[in-house]
Structure formats: structure tokens, C-alpha cells
Design a protein around this motif. Structure first.
Motif, short mmCIF file in Angstrom:
data_model
loop_
_atom_site.label_atom_id
_atom_site.label_comp_id
_atom_site.label_asym_id
_atom_site.label_seq_id
_atom_site.Cartn_x
_atom_site.Cartn_y
_atom_site.Cartn_z
N ALA A 104 6.82 -1.54 -4.30
CA ALA A 104 6.96 -0.12 -4.62
C ALA A 104 5.67 0.50 -5.14
O ALA A 104 5.46 1.71 -5.03
N SER A 105 4.78 -0.31 -5.70
CA SER A 105 3.52 0.24 -6.21
C SER A 105 2.65 0.73 -5.06
O SER A 105 2.00 1.78 -5.16
N ILE A 106 2.64 -0.04 -3.97
CA ILE A 106 1.84 0.38 -2.81
C ILE A 106 2.43 1.68 -2.25
O ILE A 106 1.71 2.62 -1.91
N LEU A 107 3.76 1.72 -2.20
CA LEU A 107 4.42 2.93 -1.73
C LEU A 107 4.01 4.11 -2.62
O LEU A 107 3.69 5.19 -2.12
N SER A 108 4.04 3.89 -3.92
CA SER A 108 3.71 4.97 -4.86
C SER A 108 2.29 5.50 -4.63
O SER A 108 2.06 6.71 -4.64
N LEU A 109 1.35 4.58 -4.42
CA LEU A 109 -0.05 5.01 -4.19
C LEU A 109 -0.16 5.83 -2.90
O LEU A 109 -0.88 6.83 -2.85
N LEU A 110 0.57 5.38 -1.87
CA LEU A 110 0.52 6.11 -0.60
C LEU A 110 1.23 7.46 -0.71
O LEU A 110 0.80 8.45 -0.11
N ILE A 111 2.31 7.51 -1.48
CA ILE A 111 3.05 8.77 -1.63
C ILE A 111 2.16 9.84 -2.27
O ILE A 111 2.03 10.95 -1.75
N VAL A 112 1.53 9.52 -3.40
CA VAL A 112 0.73 10.55 -4.08
C VAL A 112 -0.46 10.97 -3.22
O VAL A 112 -0.80 12.16 -3.14
N HIS A 113 -1.07 10.00 -2.57
CA HIS A 113 -2.19 10.29 -1.67
C HIS A 113 -1.74 11.24 -0.56
O HIS A 113 -2.40 12.23 -0.25
N SER A 114 -0.57 10.94 0.01
CA SER A 114 -0.06 11.75 1.13
C SER A 114 0.42 13.11 0.67
O SER A 114 0.32 14.09 1.42
N MET A 115 0.96 13.19 -0.55
CA MET A 115 1.38 14.49 -1.05
C MET A 115 0.17 15.41 -1.16
O MET A 115 0.23 16.58 -0.79
N VAL A 116 -0.93 14.87 -1.66
CA VAL A 116 -2.14 15.68 -1.78
C VAL A 116 -2.65 16.09 -0.40
O VAL A 116 -2.97 17.26 -0.15
#
Lengths: 86, 384
Positions: free
Chosen positions: B88-100
Motif C-alpha cells: 500500500a505504501s507504493i500505491l500511496s506514493l503513486l496516488i499522490v504523484h498522479s493526483m498532482v
């Protein structure tokens, strides 16, 4: 008039059908929450086939049925004049 | 791990199915073998970033014009689902990056798009989204980070905390109060003077999400940092980001729940108790049935939310509903899995205890369960 009716219907649904005139400021009346603006922008773009630019993000463009209709009409007129210019 | 779609299969195109296979392969080969190590060490190895760069995943939600993959919302969901199964941590990093990336593509100025989107798409720069403050989370009207106009610049003072990826991110969308109104800014974190970062570790879950506090002390940023217009920082800029983020989190929860269910079914079909397999005990069957119901409802609501977002551009109420259903479900499912596994699931060598801790965090990020409930309750009359 058709645009106005569509805008009114969209807003009425989102303010739980409270009494509202076309000039009432929906933000000042506190009828909408923070996510409403995003839904309103999506509605305007999809319903009237216009693109809301970051420059258009001015509260006066979206705060009442009258204001939204004016904004939509100006965007539609803008699109038509750019097509004619091309 | 497989790409089965459960009791009620969801309709996917050939492209989406092929994409999902490649995401699952990446997770099985590159993530699962090190998933628990990431959690234990509370850090993300550089090799993960590099592999994701090779696969182009940093550009998943960024338009092709800027070098991204421009995946549709269904395929983005499948990616989040696979990463949820992995870590889930990798997912979290990709989510915030993609939101931006997604916000910049939609609301950024041409200058901001040209400068940042190609770098974000290639993984040459990483992004964070800074909303939460030490004093409050989703309360946009009480932002304490203050931005003031100063000539051709803005002066920034205040703190953001629990920011995923902020230990290393190069750029962040920061929402602060300008003229008393919530407003969004794109800040180059490597260039700004007066910024200090404080690493946050030892969280109950998401160990590896590289959380940090960002402390802006008298930071001067250029006028061109503004995203959108004054007063629209939360309703439009953050709202647009959260709409995508909630969908991704929901799909990630599906991944956690499905893994917990699959592992529990396999385990209880083998493990013996009182002369019978665990799965033959009716109390275990009840737990498995509850888990199946949670997994099924989560998947279906995520599927329909992705469809709605692909059709309409945004899906505010649908995303809130998916987040509410899928995150509360993953907490229940992982809890049942831990109960079925017993001590074996509590061991640090088991994925189950990590899923259980990460599932709790899923209920808190991108708006807590209570924020989704408030939003849905307020909007109920639109639909019923």
C-alpha cells in the motif's frame, strides 16, 4: 431559456429542492459544499460542450443561475467566434 | 495471486485485461518479494522507483502529450488494485504523484505543464499533495498555512504534515490561505528557501510511504506558482485531486481485501482443527461469506465509479461511495483474515498483519470514513 432550465434543474437537485430564485447567490446562502464547485464545472462542460479554463475560475461566474447562464452563453459565443475566425 | 474477478465478473476490454496482467506481473515479481521488508524498514528502496520508471508507471495518469500513459480510469483502477495486493505504501506514493499530475494537466498554467508534466511522467521528478496541517485535515475553511502577496511573489508561512512522499518529492501542490480564501500553489521544493522537511516514521501502517512534515518559514515563491484562481484551492484543485485519489484508494482496498480473502480460503482449506478443515467449520464459513460479500460489493462499486469517471470526467459522489464501501470493507476483511490465521497471521513473516495495518490507514486517507459519510448523507436526496 433551455440553458437556464438545465442549469436551474441541476442546481435545484443539488440544493435539495430548497426555494431558490435565479439571482440567489448559492454560495453565500450556504446551500452547497466544497465539492459542489467541481460538480458544477463538470456539469457545465458536459452539458454545454464548453471548456472551463483556469481563468474562468471566478466565483462571479458560478454563484447563481443567472451568472452561470451568462457564463455559458459567453463561452458558447466565444467558441462560435473562434470557429468563424478559423 | 491471479486476475480473477470474483463471483460477479466485471467487463473489461482486451486492452484493460492485458494491462492488468502486466500490473500483476510487476507486483508478483518486483513488489511482493520485498513488500514486508519495505514495511519493516519503513523505507522505500530506490529499486522500486527505478522499476516503476522503466514501466512508465509514474506517467499513468498524465496525458500522452507530456509523455505519460494517459490510462483510462478503469485501467488506473486495475493498477491500484494490483498495487494494493502488493504494498500500500507504493500505491500511496503513486496516488499522490498522479493526483498532482492529473491536477496540473487539468488546471495548471501552460508554463507549469511544460515545466513539470514531462518530468513527472518520466519519473525524473516526484510530486506530493500537501493539504493536511497539524491543526486540521479536511477543514478547508481553517487553513493555518498563510500566503501573502509580496510584489511579484508570494510569501508562505505554515506547516503541512503527514504528507506522503514528502521525504523526497521535488514538487508539491500546497493549499494555503490567501486573502482568507483556500488557494492552491505549485511549489518547487528543491528551490524554495526556508523550507525544512521532517521525516515521519513509525506509523501503524503505510510504512514506506515516505511521510514528512513540510515547514515553510518565510518562503518566497514566484507569482507563477498559483494554480487556478484565488479561493478555488480546495473546491476545484484539491477536489479534483481527491476525486481521483478516492477512486484509486478504493481500488487499492479491493486489492488488499481480495488478497486477504484468497489467502484465508487457501489457509482454511488446509488447516486442520478438531479433526476437520477450518473451512468446514460454520463459524469460519460465516467469516468467509462476509469477506466474499465485502470483496464483491467493493469491486462492483469501484467498477461503476471508474465507468462514471471515464464518462463524466469527475465522479464526486461515486468516488465518496466507493471510498466508504471499499475502505471499511478492507478493514473488516483484513480483520477476519487475521482472525482465521491466528498467530500465523500476526507474525511479521505474514502479509496478513501488514494488510490489516494498511487497511486501517485506508480509512483515513483522502478524507476519513466520516468525511465520506457526511458528503453522502448531505447528497442523499439527489438520488433517493
Amino acid at each position: 431559456m433551455e440553458n437556464r432550465n438545465a442549469i436551474r434543474a441541476f442546481i435545484q437537485k443539488r440544493v435539495n429542492h430548497k426555494e431558490l430564485s435565479d439571482s440567489d447567490n448559492i454560495f453565500k446562502l450556504g446551500f452547497v459544499d466544497s465539492m459542489f464547485a467541481l460538480q458544477l464545472v463538470s456539469f457545465v462542460e458536459k452539458e454545454f460542450s464548453v471548456v472551463v479554463e483556469d481563468d474562468d475560475l471566478v466565483i462571479d461566474n458560478f454563484n447563481s443561475v443567472d451568472a452561470i447562464e451568462r457564463f455559458v452563453n459567453s463561452k458558447v459565443a466565444g467558441s462560435v467566434s473562434s470557429i468563424v475566425a478559423e | 495471486m491471479n486476475t480473477d474477478r470474483g463471483l460477479f465478473p466485471i467487463d473489461l476490454t482486451e486492452n484493460q485485461i492485458e494491462s492488468e496482467k502486466s500490473f500483476v506481473k510487476f507486483v508478483e515479481e518486483d513488489i511482493l518479494p520485498i513488500a514486508d521488508k519495505i514495511d519493516r524498514e519503513d523505507d522505500m528502496p530506490e529499486s522500486v522507483f527505478e522499476r516503476m520508471t522503466e514501466l512508465g508507471l509514474w506517467g499513468a495518469a498524465i496525458p500522452k502529450t507530456y509523455g505519460g500513459m494517459e490510462l483510462d480510469n478503469m485501467t488506473l483502477g486495475l493498477l491500484a488494485r494490483a498495487l494494493g495486493r502488493g504494498n500500500a505504501s507504493i500505491l500511496s506514493l503513486l496516488i499522490v504523484h498522479s493526483m498532482v499530475g492529473s491536477v496540473l494537466s487539468r488546471w495548471g498554467t501552460n508554463e507549469q505543464k511544460q515545466e513539470w508534466l514531462p518530468k513527472l511522467a518520466k519519473g525524473d521528478a516526484y510530486a506530493s499533495l500537501a493539504l493536511t496541517e497539524p491543526q486540521g485535515g479536511s477543514d478547508a475553511s481553517n487553513l493555518k498555512l498563510v500566503v501573502e502577496k509580496e510584489g511579484d511573489s508570494f510569501r508562505v508561512n505554515g506547516k503541512k504534515t503527514w504528507i506522503s512522499g514528502a521525504q523526497h518529492s521535488d514538487v508539491a501542490i500546497v493549499v494555503g490561505s490567501l486573502e482568507g480564501k483556500p488557494t492552491a500553489f505549485l511549489i518547487d521544493l528543491n528551490e524554495v528557501e526556508g523550507l525544512s522537511r521532517k521525516k515521519i516514521q513509525g506509523m501503524v501502517g503505510f510504512r514506506g510511504a515516505m511521510l514528512a512534515e513540510l515547514d515553510f518559514e518565510n518562503c518566497l515563491i514566484p507569482k507563477s506558482s498559483l494554480i487556478g484562481r484565488v479561493g478555488f484551492g480546495f473546491s476545484i484543485v484539491a477536489g479534483y485531486a481527491l476525486d481521483l485519489g478516492r477512486l484509486w484508494v478504493s481500488w487499492g482496498c479491493c486489492g488488499i481485501s481480495e488478497s486477504c480473502l484468497k489467502m484465508s480460503v487457501d489457509y482454511s482449506a488446509e488447516r486442520m482443527s478438531f479433526g476437520n478443515k477450518l473451512l468446514d467449520h460454520q463459524l469460519i464459513q460465516k467469516m468467509i461469506a462476509d469477506m466474499m460479500a465485502d470483496v464483491t460489493s467493493s469491486l462492483l462499486v469501484c467498477y461503476h465509479t471508474s465507468k462514471a469517471r471515464d464518462e463524466n470526467g469527475t465522479a464526486v459522489d461515486e468516488s465518496a461511495m466507493s471510498k466508504y464501501i471499499a475502505s471499511t470493507a478492507s478493514r473488516r476483511v483484513s480483520d477476519n483474515a487475521l482472525q482465521i490465521f491466528g498467530a500465523a497471521g500476526c507474525s511479521e513473516s505474514s502479509h496478513i498483519q501488514r494488510y490489516w495495518r494498511d487497511a486501517k490507514i485506508m480509512e483515513l486517507i483522502e478524507g476519513t470514513t466520516q468525511i465520506q459519510q457526511i458528503l453522502l448523507g448531505r447528497h442523499a436526496k439527489r438520488y433517493f
